[in-house]
Scaffold this active site. Structure first.
Site, PDB file in Angstrom:
ATOM      1  N   ASP A  55      -3.446  -2.872  -2.294  1.00 20.87           N
ATOM      2  CA  ASP A  55      -4.426  -2.143  -2.227  1.00 20.87           C
ATOM      3  C   ASP A  55      -4.579  -1.119  -3.428  1.00 20.87           C
ATOM      4  O   ASP A  55      -3.410  -0.761  -4.165  1.00 20.87           O
ATOM      5  CB  ASP A  55      -4.357  -1.088  -0.827  1.00 20.87           C
ATOM      6  CG  ASP A  55      -5.655  -0.260  -0.801  1.00 20.87           C
ATOM      7  OD1 ASP A  55      -6.733  -0.486  -1.488  1.00 20.87           O
ATOM      8  OD2 ASP A  55      -5.536   0.522   0.049  1.00 20.87           O
ATOM      9  N   ASN A  56      -5.570  -0.231  -3.729  1.00 18.79           N
ATOM     10  CA  ASN A  56      -5.555   0.631  -4.852  1.00 18.79           C
ATOM     11  C   ASN A  56      -5.104   0.207  -6.321  1.00 18.79           C
ATOM     12  O   ASN A  56      -4.550   0.993  -6.986  1.00 18.79           O
ATOM     13  CB  ASN A  56      -4.741   1.996  -4.370  1.00 18.79           C
ATOM     14  CG  ASN A  56      -5.116   2.788  -3.132  1.00 18.79           C
ATOM     15  OD1 ASN A  56      -4.307   2.668  -2.178  1.00 18.79           O
ATOM     16  ND2 ASN A  56      -6.300   2.989  -3.046  1.00 18.79           N
ATOM     17  N   ASP A 103       0.892  -1.089   0.027  1.00 20.09           N
ATOM     18  CA  ASP A 103       0.179  -0.126  -0.044  1.00 20.09           C
ATOM     19  C   ASP A 103       0.786   1.251  -0.063  1.00 20.09           C
ATOM     20  O   ASP A 103       0.725   2.291   0.667  1.00 20.09           O
ATOM     21  CB  ASP A 103      -0.918  -0.182   1.091  1.00 20.09           C
ATOM     22  CG  ASP A 103      -2.105   1.130   1.203  1.00 20.09           C
ATOM     23  OD1 ASP A 103      -2.457   1.560  -0.008  1.00 20.09           O
ATOM     24  OD2 ASP A 103      -2.549   1.657   2.163  1.00 20.09           O
ATOM     25  N   LYS A 155       2.096   3.145  -6.335  1.00 20.69           N
ATOM     26  CA  LYS A 155       1.670   2.133  -7.002  1.00 20.69           C
ATOM     27  C   LYS A 155       2.803   1.550  -7.762  1.00 20.69           C
ATOM     28  O   LYS A 155       2.623   0.598  -8.443  1.00 20.69           O
ATOM     29  CB  LYS A 155       0.242   2.618  -7.990  1.00 20.69           C
ATOM     30  CG  LYS A 155      -0.782   3.411  -7.134  1.00 20.69           C
ATOM     31  CD  LYS A 155      -1.108   2.432  -5.940  1.00 20.69           C
ATOM     32  CE  LYS A 155      -1.202   3.381  -4.628  1.00 20.69           C
ATOM     33  NZ  LYS A 155      -1.400   2.691  -3.450  1.00 20.69           N
ATOM     34  N   GLU A 161     -11.400   4.364  -0.322  1.00 20.08           N
ATOM     35  CA  GLU A 161     -11.372   4.828   1.054  1.00 20.08           C
ATOM     36  C   GLU A 161     -12.261   6.220   1.224  1.00 20.08           C
ATOM     37  O   GLU A 161     -12.175   7.326   0.350  1.00 20.08           O
ATOM     38  CB  GLU A 161     -10.144   4.999   1.679  1.00 20.08           C
ATOM     39  CG  GLU A 161      -9.127   6.030   1.105  1.00 20.08           C
ATOM     40  CD  GLU A 161      -8.161   4.918   0.177  1.00 20.08           C
ATOM     41  OE1 GLU A 161      -8.553   4.250  -0.392  1.00 20.08           O
ATOM     42  OE2 GLU A 161      -7.019   5.558   0.033  1.00 20.08           O
TER      43      GLU A 161
HETATM   44  C1  LIG Z   1      -1.483   4.849   1.043  1.00 17.46           C
HETATM   45  S1  LIG Z   1      -0.453   5.383   2.095  1.00 17.46           S
HETATM   46  C2  LIG Z   1      -0.250   4.039   3.246  1.00 17.46           C
HETATM   47  C3  LIG Z   1      -1.645   4.097   4.069  1.00 17.46           C
HETATM   48  C4  LIG Z   1      -1.705   3.043   5.272  1.00 17.46           C
HETATM   49  N1  LIG Z   1      -1.305   1.718   4.811  1.00 17.46           N
HETATM   50  C5  LIG Z   1      -2.916   2.817   5.733  1.00 17.46           C
HETATM   51  O1  LIG Z   1      -4.020   2.141   5.272  1.00 17.46           O
HETATM   52  O2  LIG Z   1      -3.256   3.320   6.896  1.00 17.46           O
HETATM   53  C6  LIG Z   1       1.381   5.085   1.244  1.00 17.46           C
HETATM   54  C7  LIG Z   1       2.510   5.563   2.162  1.00 17.46           C
HETATM   55  O3  LIG Z   1       3.710   4.890   1.606  1.00 17.46           O
HETATM   56  C8  LIG Z   1       4.689   5.631   1.947  1.00 17.46           C
HETATM   57  N2  LIG Z   1       5.626   5.303   0.830  1.00 17.46           N
HETATM   58  C9  LIG Z   1       5.959   5.575  -0.407  1.00 17.46           C
HETATM   59  N3  LIG Z   1       6.852   5.365  -1.089  1.00 17.46           N
HETATM   60  C10 LIG Z   1       7.457   4.368  -0.127  1.00 17.46           C
HETATM   61  C11 LIG Z   1       8.682   3.539  -0.122  1.00 17.46           C
HETATM   62  N4  LIG Z   1       9.437   3.315  -1.159  1.00 17.46           N
HETATM   63  N5  LIG Z   1       9.177   2.956   0.959  1.00 17.46           N
HETATM   64  C12 LIG Z   1       8.212   3.067   1.928  1.00 17.46           C
HETATM   65  N6  LIG Z   1       7.166   3.605   2.048  1.00 17.46           N
HETATM   66  C13 LIG Z   1       6.847   4.379   1.132  1.00 17.46           C
HETATM   67  C14 LIG Z   1       4.273   7.163   1.766  1.00 17.46           C
HETATM   68  O4  LIG Z   1       5.041   7.757   2.482  1.00 17.46           O
HETATM   69  C15 LIG Z   1       2.799   6.832   2.407  1.00 17.46           C
HETATM   70  O5  LIG Z   1       2.902   7.030   3.794  1.00 17.46           O
END
Ligand SMILES: C[S@@+](CC[C@H](N)C(=O)[O-])C[C@H]1O[C@@H](n2cnc3c(N)ncnc32)[C@H](O)[C@@H]1O
Length: 249
Positions: free
Chosen positions: A192-193, A164, A167, A231
């Site tokens: 997800d998504n 998640d 993408k 969501e």
């Molecule tokens: C959609 S949110 C996650 C929502 C969470 N899973 C929830 O449902 O409460 C996506 C998160 O992925 C993190 N993210 C993006 N790229 C990433 C990476 N390469 N490694 C770790 N985290 C990453 C972003 O900072 C963001 O906080």
């Protein structure tokens, strides 16, 4: 312009996003993560994960949108977890403010663990605060850093992987997980998504269809797609649930 933006069920969500973007630009608002943390600490019951999740849902519906998995897809996720058992080890890619980590951890038994990777130092800090407040600190480990650097250092076998984060990283990171041997027979990979609205919105960076093609054509995965709602809205979304089958090696 993609026709998916004009579907009646997606318009409300898109209008909300435009309104929130304008408010971000013209009002000096507290950063989103600190805002939700303060709201939870002021309104939820301490050591009560359900109260914390409900309060985050309320904030996302009434105040500012949160990219949490949310209550509807959250139920699909916890149903999958319950089918697997209770003392599971779960890997999450993308923790944000800790909503899904709390949701998954509260579904697990005393020996269960959620390892959640989050690239943003600020989000990881806020998630830790909210998770501590929910009383589930003993079941969640947040590892701060980019998934591509952290996955190759992990030493667990995971019962479920919840993907998640961004993408365009889904396929790459599943391949890293496989290379590192972090899946076992019948592990679930829950993405997800993967709906077409998100694809149209963020597809320029990279496509979740690459991930779908990969996992659906992989000899070790059996994959199913569930159409659902994005969501906190009626807009369209989907999740892909893939079971890893080692006997097809
Ligand atoms: C959609 S949110 C996650 C929502 C969470 N899973 C929830 O449902 O409460 C996506 C998160 O992925 C993190 N993210 C993006 N790229 C990433 C990476 N390469 N490694 C770790 N985290 C990453 C972003 O900072 C963001 O906080």
């Amino acid at each position: 312009m993609n026709l998916i933006f004009f579907k009646p069920r997606n318009i409300g969500f898109l209008m909300r996003m435009i309104k929130e973007r304008l408010l971000e630009l013209f009002l000096k608002r507290e950063d989103l993560a600190s805002d939700v943390r303060n709201y939870v600490l002021n309104n939820a019951k301490k050591n009560d994960p359900d109260s914390v999740l409900n309060t985050m849902d309320e904030f996302a519906k009434r105040k500012r949108f949160l990219m949490n998995v949310g209550d509807v897809k959250g139920k699909i996720l916890t149903d999958e977890i319950k089918k697997l058992g209770s003392n599971l080890t779960i890997l999450e890619l993308g923790c944000f403010c800790g909503y899904s980590a709390i949701l998954m951890a509260k579904t697990l038994g005393e020996q269960g663990k959620v390892i959640s990777i989050e690239i943003s130092k600020h989000y990881a800090k806020i998630a830790n605060e909210i998770i501590e407040f929910s009383g589930l600190k003993n079941k969640v480990i947040i590892i701060e850093g980019p998934s591509e650097k952290i996955i190759p250092t992990l030493r667990y076998e995971f019962d479920l992987v919840f993907i998640d984060h961004w993408k365009d990283l889904y396929k790459r990171d599943l391949q890293l997980i496989e290379k590192r041997g972090l899946l076992k027979n019948q592990s679930i990979v829950f993405a997800d998504n993967v709906g077409s609205l998100i694809e149209a919105l963020v597809g320029k960076r990279g496509k979740s269809t690459d991930y779908l093609e990969y996992v659906r054509n992989h000899k070790n995965f059996q994959s199913k797609n569930i159409n659902t709602n994005l969501e906190y809205s009626n807009a369209e979304d989907a999740v892909e649930i893939s079971t890893y089958n080692m006997s097809n090696e």
